[in-house]
Scaffold this active site. Structure first.
Site, PDB file in Angstrom:
ATOM      1  N   ASP A 162      -9.589  -9.514  -5.548  1.00 29.54           N
ATOM      2  CA  ASP A 162      -9.078  -8.396  -4.761  1.00 29.54           C
ATOM      3  C   ASP A 162      -8.091  -7.588  -5.594  1.00 29.54           C
ATOM      4  O   ASP A 162      -7.076  -8.111  -6.047  1.00 29.54           O
ATOM      5  CB  ASP A 162      -8.391  -8.913  -3.490  1.00 29.54           C
ATOM      6  CG  ASP A 162      -7.995  -7.780  -2.537  1.00 29.54           C
ATOM      7  OD1 ASP A 162      -8.383  -6.629  -2.785  1.00 29.54           O
ATOM      8  OD2 ASP A 162      -7.302  -8.072  -1.543  1.00 29.54           O
ATOM      9  N   ASP A 175      -7.244  -5.240   5.604  1.00 25.92           N
ATOM     10  CA  ASP A 175      -5.884  -5.519   5.136  1.00 25.92           C
ATOM     11  C   ASP A 175      -4.886  -5.163   6.222  1.00 25.92           C
ATOM     12  O   ASP A 175      -4.744  -3.985   6.576  1.00 25.92           O
ATOM     13  CB  ASP A 175      -5.575  -4.704   3.874  1.00 25.92           C
ATOM     14  CG  ASP A 175      -6.308  -5.230   2.659  1.00 25.92           C
ATOM     15  OD1 ASP A 175      -6.171  -6.424   2.349  1.00 25.92           O
ATOM     16  OD2 ASP A 175      -7.027  -4.437   2.012  1.00 25.92           O
TER      17      ASP A 175
END
Length: 220
Positions: free
Chosen positions: A175, A35
């Protein structure tokens, strides 16, 4: 039942990132989810280009790079040149004026193109891009921070996307706030893989291999 498990590396122990990568790899993780946040598209700063580069060098496992940054096309080359053919790069359609241009750059570099879909983004606004991408990452929480609560209305969006995935030839990934019951519910319905963070994988005081084995042995 077969499904992919990706480790959300923003939740890893940065005191010894090399050991974290090794233990996850030996434990049977399928890929490493990176990320990258710029503090603009989302309010948080997370992993960096150097973190991504290090993990790419430390493992032969695939990387799933999730760009939570404004106008990724302006700097997409910095990421692509440090990845390997077959790695995945997700962008947020809302972050780019012409997201299809950025997706084409990812394709031209030999990477797997993906889009990440925020909870507040409707399926109807991304329909055309579903024919370009190979992966769709559905955010079940608002992007930017780990440890958030699941937003129940996202389930209806997943149902819509599952109805489109065969015709448009993309795989669907989950996610955010991924717990065992979510895998048990959505893997049989056609969700291909799940990003694992603090809800299920990290901070449990157990070897990653044991945790991952328990997940793979869930009853369906």
């Amino acid at each position: 039942m077969q499904f992919e498990l990706m480790a959300s590396m923003m939740c890893a122990n940065y005191g010894n990132l090399e050991q974290e990568v090794r233990e996850l790899e030996n434990g049977g993780i399928d890929s490493f989810h990176i990320d990258i946040m710029d503090g603009r598209f989302v309010s948080n700063f997370a992993m960096s280009l150097n973190d991504m580069r290090y993990i790419a060098e430390a493992t032969a496992k695939p990387l799933d790079v999730h760009l939570m940054i404004e106008h990724p096309n302006n700097r997409i080359d910095l990421f692509l040149k440090n990845l390997r053919p077959g790695d995945t790069v997700y962008i947020h359609p809302e972050a780019e004026y012409h997201p299809s241009t950025t997706l084409q750059a990812i394709i031209d570099a030999g990477m797997i193109p993906g889009i990440a879909v925020n909870p507040g983004t409707s399926v109807e606004t991304i329909t055309e891009m579903l024919r370009i991408v190979r992966k769709v990452l559905v955010m079940s929480v608002n992007p930017g921070n780990a440890g958030q609560m699941f937003l129940p209305y996202v389930g209806k969006k997943i149902t819509k996307l599952l109805a489109l995935k065969e015709d448009m030839e993309f795989d669907l990934y989950w996610d955010g706030a991924c717990t065992a019951d979510k895998i048990q519910e959505y893997a049989p319905r056609g969700v291909t893989g799940f990003v694992l963070g603090t809800s299920l994988l990290f901070g449990k005081g157990r070897p990653y291999g044991e945790v991952l084995q328990d997940i793979r042995e869930l009853r369906f």
